[in-house]
Design an enzyme around this catalytic site. Structure first.
Site, PDB file in Angstrom:
ATOM      1  N   CYS A  13      18.543  -8.689   8.963  1.00 10.61           N
ATOM      2  CA  CYS A  13      17.598  -8.992  10.041  1.00 10.61           C
ATOM      3  C   CYS A  13      16.304  -9.484   9.414  1.00 10.61           C
ATOM      4  O   CYS A  13      15.834  -8.907   8.427  1.00 10.61           O
ATOM      5  CB  CYS A  13      17.324  -7.741  10.878  1.00 10.61           C
ATOM      6  SG  CYS A  13      16.162  -8.048  12.245  1.00 10.61           S
ATOM      7  N   CYS A  70      11.248  -4.393  10.442  1.00  8.26           N
ATOM      8  CA  CYS A  70      10.627  -3.180  10.981  1.00  8.26           C
ATOM      9  C   CYS A  70      10.651  -2.132   9.879  1.00  8.26           C
ATOM     10  O   CYS A  70      11.639  -1.983   9.163  1.00  8.26           O
ATOM     11  CB  CYS A  70      11.373  -2.687  12.212  1.00  8.26           C
ATOM     12  SG  CYS A  70      11.347  -3.881  13.552  1.00  8.26           S
ATOM     13  N   GLY A  73      20.732  -6.539  13.057  1.00  7.36           N
ATOM     14  CA  GLY A  73      20.184  -7.815  13.526  1.00  7.36           C
ATOM     15  C   GLY A  73      19.458  -7.755  14.851  1.00  7.36           C
ATOM     16  O   GLY A  73      19.570  -6.796  15.611  1.00  7.36           O
ATOM     17  N   GLU A  74      18.711  -8.837  15.107  1.00  8.99           N
ATOM     18  CA  GLU A  74      17.967  -8.964  16.360  1.00  8.99           C
ATOM     19  C   GLU A  74      18.728  -9.965  17.247  1.00  8.99           C
ATOM     20  O   GLU A  74      18.706 -11.167  17.000  1.00  8.99           O
ATOM     21  CB  GLU A  74      16.536  -9.459  16.048  1.00  8.99           C
ATOM     22  CG  GLU A  74      15.731  -9.914  17.245  1.00  8.99           C
ATOM     23  CD  GLU A  74      15.743  -8.944  18.427  1.00  8.99           C
ATOM     24  OE1 GLU A  74      15.377  -7.772  18.259  1.00  8.99           O
ATOM     25  OE2 GLU A  74      16.139  -9.365  19.534  1.00  8.99           O
ATOM     26  N   GLU A 115      28.291  -4.053   9.868  1.00  6.69           N
ATOM     27  CA  GLU A 115      28.880  -2.802  10.314  1.00  6.69           C
ATOM     28  C   GLU A 115      28.952  -2.732  11.834  1.00  6.69           C
ATOM     29  O   GLU A 115      28.087  -3.241  12.541  1.00  6.69           O
ATOM     30  CB  GLU A 115      28.085  -1.621   9.731  1.00  6.69           C
ATOM     31  CG  GLU A 115      28.274  -1.577   8.229  1.00  6.69           C
ATOM     32  CD  GLU A 115      27.602  -0.403   7.532  1.00  6.69           C
ATOM     33  OE1 GLU A 115      28.195   0.094   6.559  1.00  6.69           O
ATOM     34  OE2 GLU A 115      26.496   0.003   7.929  1.00  6.69           O
ATOM     35  N   SER A 168      19.687  -4.865  23.032  1.00  2.00           N
ATOM     36  CA  SER A 168      18.479  -4.187  22.554  1.00  2.00           C
ATOM     37  C   SER A 168      17.653  -5.190  21.764  1.00  2.00           C
ATOM     38  O   SER A 168      18.166  -5.891  20.895  1.00  2.00           O
ATOM     39  CB  SER A 168      18.881  -3.016  21.658  1.00  2.00           C
ATOM     40  OG  SER A 168      17.742  -2.413  21.089  1.00  2.00           O
ATOM     41  N   CYS A 209      28.922  -0.249  19.131  1.00  2.30           N
ATOM     42  CA  CYS A 209      27.617  -0.771  18.730  1.00  2.30           C
ATOM     43  C   CYS A 209      27.880  -1.951  17.792  1.00  2.30           C
ATOM     44  O   CYS A 209      28.466  -1.768  16.723  1.00  2.30           O
ATOM     45  CB  CYS A 209      26.874   0.367  18.031  1.00  2.30           C
ATOM     46  SG  CYS A 209      25.285  -0.099  17.384  1.00  2.30           S
ATOM     47  N   CYS A 246      13.462   0.709   9.591  1.00  4.16           N
ATOM     48  CA  CYS A 246      14.855   0.296   9.829  1.00  4.16           C
ATOM     49  C   CYS A 246      15.504  -0.154   8.529  1.00  4.16           C
ATOM     50  O   CYS A 246      15.001  -1.044   7.839  1.00  4.16           O
ATOM     51  CB  CYS A 246      14.884  -0.842  10.849  1.00  4.16           C
ATOM     52  SG  CYS A 246      16.522  -1.555  11.064  1.00  4.16           S
ATOM     53  N   CYS A 253      21.799   5.103  14.338  1.00 11.16           N
ATOM     54  CA  CYS A 253      20.864   3.992  14.574  1.00 11.16           C
ATOM     55  C   CYS A 253      20.033   3.723  13.337  1.00 11.16           C
ATOM     56  O   CYS A 253      19.465   4.650  12.757  1.00 11.16           O
ATOM     57  CB  CYS A 253      19.850   4.338  15.657  1.00 11.16           C
ATOM     58  SG  CYS A 253      20.521   4.573  17.260  1.00 11.16           S
ATOM     59  N   SER A 276      12.838  -2.057  22.137  1.00 15.08           N
ATOM     60  CA  SER A 276      12.438  -1.177  21.036  1.00 15.08           C
ATOM     61  C   SER A 276      10.923  -1.162  20.965  1.00 15.08           C
ATOM     62  O   SER A 276      10.319  -1.971  20.256  1.00 15.08           O
ATOM     63  CB  SER A 276      13.026  -1.703  19.728  1.00 15.08           C
ATOM     64  OG  SER A 276      14.422  -1.593  19.762  1.00 15.08           O
ATOM     65  N   LEU A 277      10.308  -0.245  21.681  1.00 15.92           N
ATOM     66  CA  LEU A 277       8.847  -0.231  21.766  1.00 15.92           C
ATOM     67  C   LEU A 277       8.243   0.537  20.579  1.00 15.92           C
ATOM     68  O   LEU A 277       7.426   0.006  19.843  1.00 15.92           O
ATOM     69  CB  LEU A 277       8.420   0.371  23.110  1.00 15.92           C
ATOM     70  CG  LEU A 277       6.991   0.062  23.536  1.00 15.92           C
ATOM     71  CD1 LEU A 277       6.790  -1.425  23.773  1.00 15.92           C
ATOM     72  CD2 LEU A 277       6.612   0.853  24.785  1.00 15.92           C
ATOM     73  N   HIS A 278       8.624   1.792  20.448  1.00 13.63           N
ATOM     74  CA  HIS A 278       8.301   2.610  19.267  1.00 13.63           C
ATOM     75  C   HIS A 278       6.823   2.923  19.034  1.00 13.63           C
ATOM     76  O   HIS A 278       6.482   3.582  18.054  1.00 13.63           O
ATOM     77  CB  HIS A 278       8.855   1.989  17.974  1.00 13.63           C
ATOM     78  CG  HIS A 278      10.316   1.698  18.022  1.00 13.63           C
ATOM     79  ND1 HIS A 278      11.242   2.557  18.561  1.00 13.63           N
ATOM     80  CD2 HIS A 278      11.026   0.613  17.592  1.00 13.63           C
ATOM     81  CE1 HIS A 278      12.444   2.029  18.446  1.00 13.63           C
ATOM     82  NE2 HIS A 278      12.360   0.859  17.878  1.00 13.63           N
ATOM     83  N   ASN A 320      16.435   8.290  11.829  1.00 16.79           N
ATOM     84  CA  ASN A 320      17.516   8.527  10.870  1.00 16.79           C
ATOM     85  C   ASN A 320      17.086   8.020   9.510  1.00 16.79           C
ATOM     86  O   ASN A 320      16.702   6.865   9.364  1.00 16.79           O
ATOM     87  CB  ASN A 320      18.791   7.800  11.317  1.00 16.79           C
ATOM     88  CG  ASN A 320      19.322   8.379  12.607  1.00 16.79           C
ATOM     89  OD1 ASN A 320      19.553   9.577  12.714  1.00 16.79           O
ATOM     90  ND2 ASN A 320      19.480   7.537  13.620  1.00 16.79           N
TER      91      ASN A 320
HETATM   92  N1  SAH Z   1      17.141  -5.497  16.570  1.00 17.50           N
HETATM   93  C1  SAH Z   1      17.356  -4.805  17.778  1.00 17.50           C
HETATM   94  C2  SAH Z   1      18.668  -4.075  17.840  1.00 17.50           C
HETATM   95  C3  SAH Z   1      19.147  -3.349  16.619  1.00 17.50           C
HETATM   96  S1  SAH Z   1      18.341  -1.873  16.190  1.00 17.50           S
HETATM   97  C4  SAH Z   1      16.206  -3.878  18.076  1.00 17.50           C
HETATM   98  O1  SAH Z   1      15.371  -3.674  17.201  1.00 17.50           O
HETATM   99  O2  SAH Z   1      16.131  -3.400  19.204  1.00 17.50           O
HETATM  100  C5  SAH Z   1      18.882  -0.682  17.401  1.00 17.50           C
HETATM  101  C6  SAH Z   1      17.879   0.449  17.617  1.00 17.50           C
HETATM  102  O3  SAH Z   1      17.813   1.341  16.495  1.00 17.50           O
HETATM  103  C7  SAH Z   1      16.458  -0.066  17.836  1.00 17.50           C
HETATM  104  O4  SAH Z   1      15.800   0.614  18.859  1.00 17.50           O
HETATM  105  C8  SAH Z   1      15.848   0.253  16.504  1.00 17.50           C
HETATM  106  O5  SAH Z   1      14.454   0.253  16.570  1.00 17.50           O
HETATM  107  C9  SAH Z   1      16.445   1.583  16.190  1.00 17.50           C
HETATM  108  N2  SAH Z   1      16.279   1.993  14.790  1.00 17.50           N
HETATM  109  C10 SAH Z   1      16.102   1.201  13.720  1.00 17.50           C
HETATM  110  N3  SAH Z   1      15.993   1.943  12.602  1.00 17.50           N
HETATM  111  C11 SAH Z   1      16.102   3.228  12.975  1.00 17.50           C
HETATM  112  C12 SAH Z   1      16.119   4.471  12.253  1.00 17.50           C
HETATM  113  N4  SAH Z   1      15.986   4.502  10.934  1.00 17.50           N
HETATM  114  N5  SAH Z   1      16.270   5.607  12.963  1.00 17.50           N
HETATM  115  C13 SAH Z   1      16.429   5.566  14.299  1.00 17.50           C
HETATM  116  N6  SAH Z   1      16.446   4.438  15.028  1.00 17.50           N
HETATM  117  C14 SAH Z   1      16.288   3.274  14.371  1.00 17.50           C
HETATM  118 FE1  SF4 Z   2      15.634  -5.939  13.003  1.00 19.61          FE
HETATM  119 FE2  SF4 Z   2      15.906  -4.237  15.062  1.00 19.61          FE
HETATM  120 FE3  SF4 Z   2      15.872  -3.335  12.512  1.00 19.61          FE
HETATM  121 FE4  SF4 Z   2      13.644  -4.304  13.610  1.00 19.61          FE
HETATM  122  S1  SF4 Z   2      14.776  -2.462  14.268  1.00 19.61           S
HETATM  123  S2  SF4 Z   2      14.403  -4.783  11.561  1.00 19.61           S
HETATM  124  S3  SF4 Z   2      14.438  -5.953  14.875  1.00 19.61           S
HETATM  125  S4  SF4 Z   2      17.412  -4.647  13.433  1.00 19.61           S
END
Ligand code: SAH
Ligand code: SF4
Length: 362
Positions: free
Chosen positions: A113, A117, A166-167, A93, A198, A106, A120, A340, A220-222, A297
Site C-alpha cells: 500500500c 499509515c 492495500g487501499e 494475503e 474500507s 477479508c 499498519c 487487521c 478508517s478515521l482513527h 494489532n
Molecule cells: N486501506 C484500507 C483497507 C485496509 S486496512 C483502510 O485503511 O481502510 C483495514 C483496517 O485495518 C483499517 O481500518 C486499518 O486502519 C486497520 N488497521 C491497519 N493496521 C492495523 C493494526 N496494526 N491494528 C489494527 N487495525 C489496523
Molecule cells: Fe494502506 Fe489502509 Fe494500511 Fe493505511 S491502513 S497503509 S491505507 S492498508
C-alpha cells in the site's frame, strides 16, 4: 499463455462486450459467468452448453486463471489465512473469519500500500502495484474453492470486506468490476450490504462509489482531530478530516441515512483518551454512523502499543452514552498474524508517491 486474456478480469458488461467483439452473442457471457462463479468450472471443456468451435476459440485466445494458494494457515479460533501467489516475487494475503452467523472473507486490493499509515504493517512495507480484477475476484474464487463451496452449494463465505492489503479506492476500476462480480446473481450473488469497502479516505472515489454501487462503506478515521490524523494517517494531508466527514454525509444521504462504519484503531496514549472520545462524538455529530473500535494489532518493528481494555471500555462508554452504536472488534487469528493490519504477503516494493488522484512510481 501470457497474451491470452483472463476472463476473470471481466464483469458481466465487459464480458458481454468481449463476446460481441469476437463475433458471438453477448449472452454467452451469462453462460460463462455461471460456469465460473456458480459451478467453479474453469476449463472450457467442462462448459458443455457452449458449442465445440466456441470452446476451441476460447481455449486458443483466453484463459480462466485464478491465483494459486502458496500456503494455508489455520488459527486456533478457526480463522484461515492464505498466502496467494500473484506474480514473480509478489504475494498477498486473504483471510477467512468464520462466526456463528456468518463467514467473512477479508480480501486484498493492492500489492502492499502506498499510503504508509504509521500503525499498519502493510503500509510500512511499501507498494508494488494494483491488483487486477482477476487477482481480486480470484481471491474469492480460490477461497470458495478451498472451503468446498462449489461442491456443496452451501455458502460459507457470506460477507466480503476490502480490509486486506492495500487501499481499494486507489484501485477504483478493478475494485468496481470485482464488486460487480460479487453482487451479480451470475457471479457470487452477495447482497450489497454484505460487501464492505474500507477506505482511509480518498474523497473523490468515495463520491464515485456512492454513484456506481450500493455496497457498504467503512472509513478508517482513527483520530478525532485533524492534526493527529495528519500524523498517523498521512493521506489526511491531501484529504483533511473535515472534508472527509462531509463526503461521509453525502454518502449516507444518498443511502437514505443508512449508517456507515467508522473504524478507530486503539493506540495506547495516542488516540485513546476520554477527551479523544468526546472529540470523536463531536466529529460524528449529525452523521449516521456506527463505530468499530479495533484493538491495535502489533507487528515487528512497530513502536505502538494497544490501549488497555480499561481504556477501550471507557472510550466505548463515552460513545455509547452519546447514542453512538459502538462495537469493540474481536481480534481474530492473531496467532497466525491474520488480524487487521498484520497482513504482509511478500511485496517487491518500488518507491511510490501518492499524488492526489494517482500513484506515481519512481
Ligand atoms: N486501506 C484500507 C483497507 C485496509 S486496512 C483502510 O485503511 O481502510 C483495514 C483496517 O485495518 C483499517 O481500518 C486499518 O486502519 C486497520 N488497521 C491497519 N493496521 C492495523 C493494526 N496494526 N491494528 C489494527 N487495525 C489496523
Ligand atoms: Fe494502506 Fe489502509 Fe494500511 Fe493505511 S491502513 S497503509 S491505507 S492498508
Amino acid at each position: 499463455m501470457s497474451n491470452k486474456v483472463n476472463l476473470l478480469d471481466y464483469d458481466r458488461k465487459s464480458l458481454g462486450e468481449y463476446f460481441t467483439e469476437i463475433g458471438d452473442k453477448s449472452f454467452r457471457a451469462q453462460q460463462v459467468l455461471k460456469w465460473i462463479y456458480h459451478q467453479g468450472v474453469v476449463d472450457f471443456e467442462g462448459m458443455t452448453n457452449l458449442s465445440k468451435p466456441l470452446r476451441a476459440k476460447l481455449e486458443q485466445n483466453t484463459c480462466i486463471k485464478p491465483p494459486e494458494i502458496i500456503s494455508e494457515q489455520k488459527s486456533e479460533d478457526g480463522t484461515y489465512k492464505w498466502l496467494i501467489q500473484i506474480d514473480g516475487g509478489n504475494s498477498v494475503e486473504t483471510v477467512f473469519i468464520p462466526e456463528s452467523d456468518r463467514g467473512t472473507l477479508c480480501i486484498s486490493s493492492q500489492i502492499g500500500c502506498p499510503l504508509e499509515c504509521k500503525f499498519c504493517s502493510t503500509g510500512q512495507q511499501g507498494f508494488n502495484r494494483n491488483l487486477t480484477t482477476s487477482e481480486i475476484i480470484g481471491q474469492v474464487w480460490t477461497a470458495n474453492k478451498a472451503l468446498g463451496y462449489f461442491e456443496s452449494d452451501k455458502r460459507v463465505i457470506t460477507n466480503i470486506v476490502f480490509m486486506g492489503m492495500g487501499e481499494p479506492l486507489l484501485n477504483y476500476d478493478n475494485v468496481l468490476k470485482a464488486i460487480n462480480l460479487l453482487t451479480d446473481d451470475l457471479g457470487f450473488g452477495l447482497a450489497r450490504r454484505r460487501v464492505t469497502v474500507s477506505t482511509s479516505g480518498i474523497i473523490p472515489e468515495i463520491d464515485r462509489l456512492k454513484e456506481d454501487t450500493n455496497v457498504s462503506l467503512a472509513i478508517s478515521l482513527h483520530a478525532s482531530n485533524n492534526e493527529l490524523r495528519n500524523s498517523i494517517v498521512p493521506i489526511n494531508r491531501s484529504y483533511p478530516m473535515v472534508d472527509l466527514l462531509a463526503a461521509c454525509r453525502r454518502f449516507t444521504e444518498a443511502r437514505d441515512n443508512e449508517p456507515l462504519t467508522i473504524e478507530y484503531v486503539m493506540l495506547k496514549d495516542v488516540n485513546d483518551s476520554i477527551e479523544d472520545a468526546r472529540n470523536l462524538v463531536k466529529c460524528l455529530n449529525g452523521l449516521p454512523a456506527k463505530v468499530n473500535l479495533i484493538p491495535f494489532n502489533t507487528f515487528p518493528g512497530t513502536s505502538y502499543d494497544c490501549s488497555d481494555m480499561k481504556a477501550i471500555n471507557a472510550f466505548r462508554d463515552v460513545l455509547i452514552k452519546s447514542n453512538i452504536i459502538t462495537i469493540t472488534r474481536k481480534t481474530r487469528g492473531d496467532d497466525i498474524d491474520a488480524a487487521c493490519g498484520q497482513l504482509v504477503g511478500k511485496v517487491m516494493a518500488k518507491a511510490a508517491r501518492y499524488q492526489k488522484g494517482h500513484i506515481e512510481l519512481n
